[in-house]
Design an enzyme around this catalytic site. Sequence first.
Site, short mmCIF file in Angstrom:
data_model
loop_
_atom_site.label_atom_id
_atom_site.label_comp_id
_atom_site.label_asym_id
_atom_site.label_seq_id
_atom_site.Cartn_x
_atom_site.Cartn_y
_atom_site.Cartn_z
N SER A 1 1.01 -1.17 0.06
CA SER A 1 0.04 -0.04 0.02
C SER A 1 0.81 1.09 0.09
CB SER A 1 -0.75 0.00 1.30
OG SER A 1 -1.49 1.35 1.33
N TYR B 1 -1.72 -0.31 10.10
CA TYR B 1 -1.56 -0.70 8.70
C TYR B 1 -0.36 -0.35 7.98
CZ TYR B 1 -3.73 -1.08 4.26
OH TYR B 1 -4.04 -1.10 2.60
P1 NDP Z 1 -11.74 -5.62 0.54
O1 NDP Z 1 -11.86 -4.86 1.81
O2 NDP Z 1 -12.53 -5.12 -0.61
O3 NDP Z 1 -11.63 -7.30 0.27
C1 NDP Z 1 -10.72 -7.83 1.38
C2 NDP Z 1 -10.53 -9.25 1.03
O4 NDP Z 1 -9.62 -10.04 1.75
C3 NDP Z 1 -11.90 -10.08 0.91
O5 NDP Z 1 -11.81 -10.98 -0.28
C4 NDP Z 1 -11.90 -10.82 2.33
O6 NDP Z 1 -12.72 -11.94 2.49
C5 NDP Z 1 -10.16 -10.99 2.50
N1 NDP Z 1 -9.67 -11.24 3.61
C6 NDP Z 1 -9.72 -10.15 4.63
N2 NDP Z 1 -9.39 -10.82 5.90
C7 NDP Z 1 -9.10 -12.28 5.31
C8 NDP Z 1 -8.51 -13.23 6.23
N3 NDP Z 1 -8.06 -13.21 7.43
N4 NDP Z 1 -8.14 -14.31 5.77
C9 NDP Z 1 -8.62 -14.63 4.13
N5 NDP Z 1 -9.23 -13.73 3.54
C10 NDP Z 1 -9.24 -12.43 4.26
O7 NDP Z 1 -10.30 -5.14 0.30
P2 NDP Z 1 -9.43 -4.53 -1.15
O8 NDP Z 1 -9.81 -5.27 -2.23
O9 NDP Z 1 -9.59 -2.97 -1.30
O10 NDP Z 1 -7.96 -4.74 -0.69
C11 NDP Z 1 -7.23 -5.93 -1.09
C12 NDP Z 1 -5.73 -5.42 -0.63
O11 NDP Z 1 -5.33 -4.28 -1.36
C13 NDP Z 1 -5.74 -5.39 0.60
O12 NDP Z 1 -4.27 -6.05 1.03
C14 NDP Z 1 -5.44 -3.99 0.99
O13 NDP Z 1 -4.67 -3.61 2.23
C15 NDP Z 1 -4.77 -3.47 -0.32
N6 NDP Z 1 -4.98 -2.22 -0.50
C16 NDP Z 1 -6.18 -1.71 -0.86
C17 NDP Z 1 -6.34 -0.38 -1.14
C18 NDP Z 1 -7.69 0.22 -1.65
O14 NDP Z 1 -7.50 1.68 -1.98
N7 NDP Z 1 -8.90 -0.52 -1.68
C19 NDP Z 1 -5.26 0.81 -1.22
C20 NDP Z 1 -3.97 0.04 -0.70
C21 NDP Z 1 -3.80 -1.26 -0.76
P3 NDP Z 1 -14.34 -11.98 2.87
O15 NDP Z 1 -14.90 -11.41 1.70
O16 NDP Z 1 -14.38 -13.26 3.26
O17 NDP Z 1 -14.06 -10.97 4.22
#
Ligand code: NDP
Length: 243
Positions: free
Chosen positions: A141, A154
Site C-alpha cells: 500500500s 496498517y
Molecule cells: P476488500 O475489503 O474489498 O476485500 C478484502 C478481501 O480480503 C476479501 O476478499 C476478504 O474476504 C479477504 N480477507 C480479509 N481478511 C482475511 C483473512 N483473514 N483471511 C482470508 N481472507 C481475508 O479489500 P481491497 O480489495 O480494497 O484490498 C485488497 C488488498 O489491497 C489489501 O491487502 C489492502 O490492504 C490492499 N490495498 C487496498 C487499497 C484500496 O484503496 N482499496 C489501497 C492500498 C492497498 P471476505 O470476503 O471473506 O471477508
Amino acid sequence: MKKYALVTGGSRGIGKAVCVKLAEDGYYVIVNYKSNKTEAENTLSVIKNNGGNGELLKFDVGNPDDVNQNLGNWMEQNPDKHLEVLINNAGIIRDNLMVFMPDEDWNSVISTNLHSFFYVTKLLLQNMLIKKNGRIVNIVSLSGQKGQPGQVNYAASKGALIAATKSLAMEIGKKKVRVNAVAPGFIKTDMIEHMPEEELKKIIPLNRFGTVEEVAEAVSFLASEKSSYITGEVISVNGGLYS
Ligand code: NDP
C-alpha cells in the site's frame, strides 16, 4: 500443461479482479476467502462465465493452524498441481490514532496483513524452489511507502511486507522464483468506501480513484513472463500520488 495460482482474499475488491484476470491469463485459480462465501462463489462464477476455471478454498490467512490445515490439506490432496503463482492480497484496515488504538486492532492488522505472508508463502515456497518455477506478488500500500496518520498499524504491516518482499527476492532469485509487490493508492473497493472521494481526488494527479482492474493488470504483469527480469520491486498503482 495447466498452470495454478492462489489468490488470498479473492472474494471481493482487488483480489476478485486479480482472480478474474489470472483466469483470463490461463491459470486455474484457487480463490481464497475468509467468511464471505456468497461473494467468493460470485468470483468463481465470473471466472467460469469467462471460460476459465478454479475453485474456492476458505481459510483465515492470519491463523497459522487454519492455513496449515486447509491449504496444507489441499496441497497434500493435489500433489500433481504446482501452485506457481501466489498473490498475497487479503488485508484489512482498523484505522485509529495510535493513542486510541486498542491492542486488538494493532494485532489483527499485523496478523492479517503481515503474518499471513509468512504462513501462506512458506507453505508454497518449497515446491516453487524445487521446481525453480514461482512468482509471488504481495499487495502492499501507499501507506506502507510513505506513512499515513491514523494507519500506524496498517502502514507498519505494509512497510514490513515491502521489506520482506525485497529480502525474499534476494534469497531466492537464484532458484528462479521472483517476488514483487504492487502498492495501490486509493482504489474503489469496500475497504475505502467510507473515505471522501470528492475531497481526496483533488490531491491525486490523475484526479480520480483507481479501479480494481487497473491493479489487476499490474499483478498479472508481475505474475507473467513479461516481467522475467523484475524481482524485489514495488510497482505503485496510485494515479501519481507518490513515487
Ligand atoms: P476488500 O475489503 O474489498 O476485500 C478484502 C478481501 O480480503 C476479501 O476478499 C476478504 O474476504 C479477504 N480477507 C480479509 N481478511 C482475511 C483473512 N483473514 N483471511 C482470508 N481472507 C481475508 O479489500 P481491497 O480489495 O480494497 O484490498 C485488497 C488488498 O489491497 C489489501 O491487502 C489492502 O490492504 C490492499 N490495498 C487496498 C487499497 C484500496 O484503496 N482499496 C489501497 C492500498 C492497498 P471476505 O470476503 O471473506 O471477508
